[in-house]
Scaffold this active site. Structure first.
Site, PDB file in Angstrom:
ATOM      1  N   ASP A 151     -29.941   1.016  17.501  1.00  0.00           N
ATOM      2  CA  ASP A 151     -30.688   0.269  18.820  1.00  0.00           C
ATOM      3  C   ASP A 151     -30.153   0.537  20.166  1.00  0.00           C
ATOM      4  O   ASP A 151     -30.242  -0.293  20.882  1.00  0.00           O
ATOM      5  CB  ASP A 151     -30.521  -1.404  18.514  1.00  0.00           C
ATOM      6  CG  ASP A 151     -31.410  -1.780  17.158  1.00  0.00           C
ATOM      7  OD1 ASP A 151     -31.693  -1.178  16.281  1.00  0.00           O
ATOM      8  OD2 ASP A 151     -31.509  -3.237  17.005  1.00  0.00           O
ATOM      9  N   ASP A 167     -35.511  -1.436  17.396  1.00  0.00           N
ATOM     10  CA  ASP A 167     -35.986  -2.804  17.142  1.00  0.00           C
ATOM     11  C   ASP A 167     -37.541  -2.382  17.775  1.00  0.00           C
ATOM     12  O   ASP A 167     -37.572  -1.392  18.541  1.00  0.00           O
ATOM     13  CB  ASP A 167     -35.296  -3.666  18.394  1.00  0.00           C
ATOM     14  CG  ASP A 167     -35.226  -4.996  17.586  1.00  0.00           C
ATOM     15  OD1 ASP A 167     -35.385  -5.302  16.441  1.00  0.00           O
ATOM     16  OD2 ASP A 167     -35.131  -6.086  18.649  1.00  0.00           O
ATOM     17  N   HIS A 210     -40.847  -4.159  17.846  1.00  0.00           N
ATOM     18  CA  HIS A 210     -41.499  -5.514  17.883  1.00  0.00           C
ATOM     19  C   HIS A 210     -42.989  -5.525  18.188  1.00  0.00           C
ATOM     20  O   HIS A 210     -43.293  -4.567  19.203  1.00  0.00           O
ATOM     21  CB  HIS A 210     -40.907  -6.675  18.615  1.00  0.00           C
ATOM     22  CG  HIS A 210     -39.512  -6.965  18.104  1.00  0.00           C
ATOM     23  ND1 HIS A 210     -39.148  -7.050  16.913  1.00  0.00           N
ATOM     24  CD2 HIS A 210     -38.369  -7.281  18.865  1.00  0.00           C
ATOM     25  CE1 HIS A 210     -37.879  -7.676  16.678  1.00  0.00           C
ATOM     26  NE2 HIS A 210     -37.467  -7.421  18.019  1.00  0.00           N
ATOM     27  N   SER A 245     -39.476 -13.577  17.343  1.00  0.00           N
ATOM     28  CA  SER A 245     -38.306 -13.890  17.884  1.00  0.00           C
ATOM     29  C   SER A 245     -38.268 -14.026  19.483  1.00  0.00           C
ATOM     30  O   SER A 245     -37.175 -14.371  20.073  1.00  0.00           O
ATOM     31  CB  SER A 245     -37.129 -12.666  17.566  1.00  0.00           C
ATOM     32  OG  SER A 245     -37.711 -11.423  18.416  1.00  0.00           O
ATOM     33  N   HIS A 260     -38.704  -8.342  24.186  1.00  0.00           N
ATOM     34  CA  HIS A 260     -37.744  -7.053  24.256  1.00  0.00           C
ATOM     35  C   HIS A 260     -38.343  -5.715  23.114  1.00  0.00           C
ATOM     36  O   HIS A 260     -38.855  -6.403  22.239  1.00  0.00           O
ATOM     37  CB  HIS A 260     -36.239  -7.266  24.105  1.00  0.00           C
ATOM     38  CG  HIS A 260     -36.047  -7.873  22.702  1.00  0.00           C
ATOM     39  ND1 HIS A 260     -36.108  -9.175  22.125  1.00  0.00           N
ATOM     40  CD2 HIS A 260     -35.628  -7.224  21.673  1.00  0.00           C
ATOM     41  CE1 HIS A 260     -35.964  -9.321  20.850  1.00  0.00           C
ATOM     42  NE2 HIS A 260     -35.499  -8.064  20.508  1.00  0.00           N
ATOM     43  N   LYS A 316     -37.380  -1.084  12.938  1.00  0.00           N
ATOM     44  CA  LYS A 316     -37.494  -2.297  12.164  1.00  0.00           C
ATOM     45  C   LYS A 316     -37.838  -3.598  12.701  1.00  0.00           C
ATOM     46  O   LYS A 316     -38.293  -3.574  13.884  1.00  0.00           O
ATOM     47  CB  LYS A 316     -35.772  -2.493  11.914  1.00  0.00           C
ATOM     48  CG  LYS A 316     -35.188  -2.824  13.205  1.00  0.00           C
ATOM     49  CD  LYS A 316     -33.525  -3.059  12.936  1.00  0.00           C
ATOM     50  CE  LYS A 316     -32.832  -3.100  14.240  1.00  0.00           C
ATOM     51  NZ  LYS A 316     -33.104  -4.340  15.080  1.00  0.00           N
ATOM     52  N   GLU A 365     -38.460 -12.113  11.374  1.00  0.00           N
ATOM     53  CA  GLU A 365     -37.124 -11.386  12.373  1.00  0.00           C
ATOM     54  C   GLU A 365     -36.272 -10.560  11.196  1.00  0.00           C
ATOM     55  O   GLU A 365     -36.338 -10.934  10.343  1.00  0.00           O
ATOM     56  CB  GLU A 365     -36.108 -12.514  12.855  1.00  0.00           C
ATOM     57  CG  GLU A 365     -34.980 -11.895  13.651  1.00  0.00           C
ATOM     58  CD  GLU A 365     -35.259 -11.005  14.864  1.00  0.00           C
ATOM     59  OE1 GLU A 365     -35.954  -9.841  14.560  1.00  0.00           O
ATOM     60  OE2 GLU A 365     -34.955 -11.264  15.889  1.00  0.00           O
ATOM     61  N   ALA A 376     -26.660  -4.547  18.682  1.00  0.00           N
ATOM     62  CA  ALA A 376     -25.425  -5.591  19.028  1.00  0.00           C
ATOM     63  C   ALA A 376     -24.668  -5.762  17.934  1.00  0.00           C
ATOM     64  O   ALA A 376     -25.077  -5.964  17.009  1.00  0.00           O
ATOM     65  CB  ALA A 376     -26.171  -6.747  19.670  1.00  0.00           C
ATOM     66  N   CYS A 395     -27.735  -6.650  15.089  1.00  0.00           N
ATOM     67  CA  CYS A 395     -28.201  -5.566  14.307  1.00  0.00           C
ATOM     68  C   CYS A 395     -27.000  -4.928  13.536  1.00  0.00           C
ATOM     69  O   CYS A 395     -27.013  -4.438  12.078  1.00  0.00           O
ATOM     70  CB  CYS A 395     -28.839  -4.372  15.045  1.00  0.00           C
ATOM     71  SG  CYS A 395     -29.372  -3.099  14.056  1.00  0.00           S
TER      72      CYS A 395
HETATM   73  C1  VGL Z   1     -31.278  -7.571  17.881  1.00  0.00           C
HETATM   74  C2  VGL Z   1     -31.418  -9.273  19.306  1.00  0.00           C
HETATM   75  C3  VGL Z   1     -32.640  -9.277  19.309  1.00  0.00           C
HETATM   76  C4  VGL Z   1     -30.448  -6.496  17.478  1.00  0.00           C
HETATM   77  C5  VGL Z   1     -32.430  -7.568  17.867  1.00  0.00           C
HETATM   78  O1  VGL Z   1     -30.894  -5.821  16.633  1.00  0.00           O
HETATM   79  O2  VGL Z   1     -29.201  -6.438  17.620  1.00  0.00           O
HETATM   80  N1  VGL Z   1     -30.469  -8.365  18.727  1.00  0.00           N
HETATM   81  N2  VGL Z   1     -33.192  -8.509  18.504  1.00  0.00           N
HETATM   82 ZN    ZN Z   2     -35.396  -7.848  18.638  1.00  0.00          ZN
END
Ligand code: VGL
Ligand code: ZN
Length: 195
Positions: free
Chosen positions: A16, A58, A60, A66, A77, A102, A109, A137, A141
């Site tokens: 990510d 990510d 979305h 989420s 995001h 993903k 989520e 993060a 993830c």
């Molecule tokens: C993530 C926050 C929101 C991640 C994804 O994949 O780390 N963190 N969406």
């Molecule tokens: Zn996300």
């Protein structure tokens, strides 16, 4: 931790590294950009060994569950096909890097790179047995991808110098590192990789 030598059944997964998760983005991970040069060094090592590299992202829909507007906990995001979802341009992805999208379904989520993706089948097809995992993060993830990988029977090395945390609570990242270690992951840093 012992020195680690890369083997023929190894792969690298970088989680990510997208604009929205980096400073200036809508859900910025503090210092998320600081790891880019190091990630490039790791990627160069895997490329030199002809070992596969995977980039998760990510990805979305605009109304993902989420997001706060839909009752979730995150600002919007990484909306698919928008600049915020692009990878940072300073990353030197080796030719043939596999991109894994993903959390693409509106109602679900998914932090793990394995959840509803082709990641496991691609890794199996390539004969991969050991995974080296970095990116952001740490406590979302990276953590969930590591735990899924361990459940699926991979040997997992977390590149501790190549991850960064959101830290909604100040020690979320440190706790996630502990959890990964207790789950059976090996924590290494660049200095442990043998030439
Ligand atoms: C993530 C926050 C929101 C991640 C994804 O994949 O780390 N963190 N969406
Ligand atoms: Zn996300």
């Amino acid at each position: 931790m012992e020195p680690v030598t890369l083997e023929h059944d190894d792969a690298l997964i970088i989680a990510d590294m997208q604009h929205d998760f980096l400073p200036g983005g809508s859900l910025a991970v503090p210092e998320g950009d600081v790891i880019i040069p190091l990630l490039n060094q790791y990627m160069a090592r895997f490329e030199a060994g002809n070992l596969p590299v995977f980039a998760t992202r990510d990805w979305h829909p605009a109304n993902h569950c989420s997001f706060v507007q839909q009752g979730g906990i995150w600002p919007p995001h990484c909306i698919a096909h928008t600049p915020g979802a692009d990878f940072h341009p300073a990353l030197n992805w080796p030719p043939g890097t596999h991109v894994i999208s993903k959390a693409t379904a509106q109602e679900k989520e998914a932090y793990s790179g394995f959840e509803d993706t082709a990641l496991d089948s691609l890794l199996s097809a390539l004969g991969v047995r050991r995974l080296f995992i970095a990116g952001i993060a740490t406590e979302y993830c990276v953590l969930q991808t590591v735990k899924d990988a361990l459940r699926k029977g991979y040997r997992v090395f977390v590149l501790e110098d190549g991850v960064r945390a959101i830290n909604l609570q100040p020690d979320d990242g440190a706790q996630a590192i502990q959890e990964m270690r207790q789950s059976g992951a090996h924590l290494i840093d660049y200095g442990r990789l043998q030439p």
